[in-house]
Scaffold this active site. Structure first.
Site, short mmCIF file in Angstrom:
data_model
loop_
_atom_site.label_atom_id
_atom_site.label_comp_id
_atom_site.label_asym_id
_atom_site.label_seq_id
_atom_site.Cartn_x
_atom_site.Cartn_y
_atom_site.Cartn_z
N GLN A 1 0.83 -1.20 0.00
CA GLN A 1 0.00 0.00 0.00
C GLN A 1 0.86 1.25 0.00
OE1 GLN A 1 -3.48 -0.08 -0.19
NE2 GLN A 1 -2.98 2.00 -0.77
N HIS B 1 2.17 3.06 -3.22
CA HIS B 1 1.29 3.83 -4.12
C HIS B 1 1.77 5.27 -4.24
CE1 HIS B 1 -1.99 1.42 -5.62
NE2 HIS B 1 -2.19 0.87 -4.44
N GLU C 1 -10.10 1.82 3.65
CA GLU C 1 -10.38 1.38 2.28
C GLU C 1 -10.16 -0.13 2.17
OE1 GLU C 1 -8.73 2.27 -2.25
OE2 GLU C 1 -7.50 2.74 -0.52
N HIS C 2 -8.99 -0.59 2.59
CA HIS C 2 -8.66 -2.02 2.61
C HIS C 2 -8.44 -2.45 4.06
CE1 HIS C 2 -6.95 -0.43 -1.23
NE2 HIS C 2 -7.56 -1.48 -1.73
N ASP D 1 -6.76 -6.41 -5.58
CA ASP D 1 -6.39 -5.34 -6.49
C ASP D 1 -6.38 -5.80 -7.95
OD1 ASP D 1 -6.17 -3.33 -4.67
OD2 ASP D 1 -3.98 -3.33 -4.58
N HIS E 1 -52.51 17.84 -4.08
CA HIS E 1 -52.24 16.41 -3.91
C HIS E 1 -53.51 15.68 -3.49
CE1 HIS E 1 -48.01 17.49 -3.99
NE2 HIS E 1 -47.64 16.23 -3.81
#
Length: 429
Positions: free
Chosen positions: A255, A258, A322-323, A356, A415
């Protein structure tokens, strides 16, 4: 990395807070580019392609010849890997198909729901230091399964005006026909507003840098839907004495590489594991080609020591990663405690890399704590759920008076009248 031992719950919010980025100047730049593209279309796009991607283009759309060249030049082994991943992603997303519901809520009142594809979708695929051809599969595969009529893909070209060959190969495998050589903010603007070459879409998907994310948020206010808000990528690993420190370190580094703003978090009940992971990080980091990115990311990482597994999972839910990798032998009961996460990886062999690329789940996921409320991209992301109702005369008799009463008590008399007229027509038969 920063080791935090047994933090009190009052400290959790501060520990899990993502870094704040001053975006004032960023939004000024983004708004200027978007305004220019809205006003000047292709000419503005090509101007910014030359400025930002250093590509002088005569046209924006990728030709059939360029796709054929990419297929011919991509190693067969990589093409086979792309096809395997595509097959798994397709199988998992096909299983998500919504079959619809149909029910009678009252006698004569029938309500049902259908899933209808979004006609026009835009996919943004980053290039740069890491051309994400895997993201093509993650976005295009469910779009094709959903039945989206127009799938527009944009990705930045290199200085020679060519999109990465693996990206084109993945697009071909996934079934994308319309590919454009556009990167960054200008890609988002082109898809949001439409240009002479690029059709306007109804929803934009895909990751990107902070400029791309800002552009998506700007255009989502009035012009187009987006998949989700997003920030830098992140992973949280829950580990204990049963975990393999070699694997844990590898997962954190996968990770961290990245980019310098990526986040990694390790939560454990074992102080000894922290020391083992630290040693592994040093040895594995030394041989990574992207080690400078990873070093900067690790400098902001956090190792959190907790009392027990329940506290570990409560802290993870507060972080909403996220993960989430639960790298323990007893992952099954911990799995049941997950409330907030984009995608969860269970057991020592389930590395984030599997999701991934090729396990079949989608890797386009909520970051920045948005996993508290958002799902990752899935088949439903490319569809709309439309509800239908039919009322017979019996249905009017079943709910008509209740509708009149409710409308009247909201002071919405038109209505009420719409229902009253129907009731009267039935009573006068």
């Amino acid at each position: 990395m920063n080791i935090i031992e047994y933090p009190e719950r009052e400290q959790w919010a501060e520990i899990t807070r993502r870094p704040h980025i001053d975006t004032t100047q960023l939004y000024d730049t983004v708004n200027g580019v978007l305004s220019d593209i809205r006003a000047n279309g292709d000419s503005a796009v090509m101007k910014y392609e030359e400025r930002f991607d250093h590509a002088r283009l005569s046209g924006l759309k990728v030709s059939e010849e360029e796709i054929k060249e990419a297929l011919d030049n991509t190693p067969k082994e990589l093409v086979d890997a792309i096809r395997l991943a595509h097959a798994n992603i397709r199988k998992f997303h096909q299983a998500q198909a919504f079959s619809g519901i149909d029910t009678e809520t009252q006698p004569g009142v029938r309500c049902w729901q259908r899933s209808v594809p979004i006609d026009k979708v835009g996919l943004y695929i980053p290039g740069g230091t890491a051309p994400l051809f895997s993201t093509v599969l993650m976005l295009a595969t469910p779009a094709v399964i959903a039945g989206c009529k127009d799938i527009i893909l944009c990705s930045p070209p290199d200085a020679e005006g060519k999109i990465n060959g693996a990206i084109l190969c993945a697009a071909h495998v996934a079934g994308v026909k319309h590919i454009y050589k556009i990167g960054g903010v200008q890609a988002i603007g082109a898809m949001a507003y439409g240009t002479e070459s690029v059709p306007k879409v109804y929803k934009i998907f895909g990751p990107g840098n902070q400029y791309v994310m800002a552009a998506k948020q700007v255009v989502s206010v009035h012009d187009v839907a987006i998949d989700m808000p997003a920030g830098p990528s992140e992973v949280c690993v829950v580990a204990d004495d049963t975990s393999n420190p070699v694997f844990v370190a590898a997962d954190l580094l996968s990770q961290a590489e990245h980019g310098p703003d990526s986040q990694v978090m390790l939560i454990s009940t074992s102080r000894e594991l922290f020391h083992k992971v630290e040693k592994e990080l040093a040895s594995q980091l030394a041989v990574l080609p992207r080690k400078e990115f990873a070093k900067k990311s690790l400098a902001n990482s956090k190792f959190v020591l907790v009392h027990d597994a329940e506290e570990a999972m409560a802290f993870s839910n507060a972080y909403a990663p996220e993960h989430l990798i639960i790298s323990t032998d007893d992952y099954e009961p911990l799995c049941d405690m997950v409330r907030n996460a984009g995608s969860v990886f269970l057991g020592k062999y389930a590395c984030e890399s599997a999701g991934d690329y090729a396990s079949g789940t989608n890797h386009t996921l909520p970051t920045h704590g948005y996993a508290t409320a958002y799902s990752g991209v899935n088949l439903d992301s490319f569809c709309k759920k439309i509800t239908y109702q039919h009322l017979s005369a019996e249905g009017i008799r079943s709910i008509g008076h209740a509708v009149e009463l409710m409308a009247e008590n909201e002071s919405l008399f038109a209505h009420k009248n719409a229902m009253t007229l129907r009731i009267n027509e039935l009573n006068n038969r």
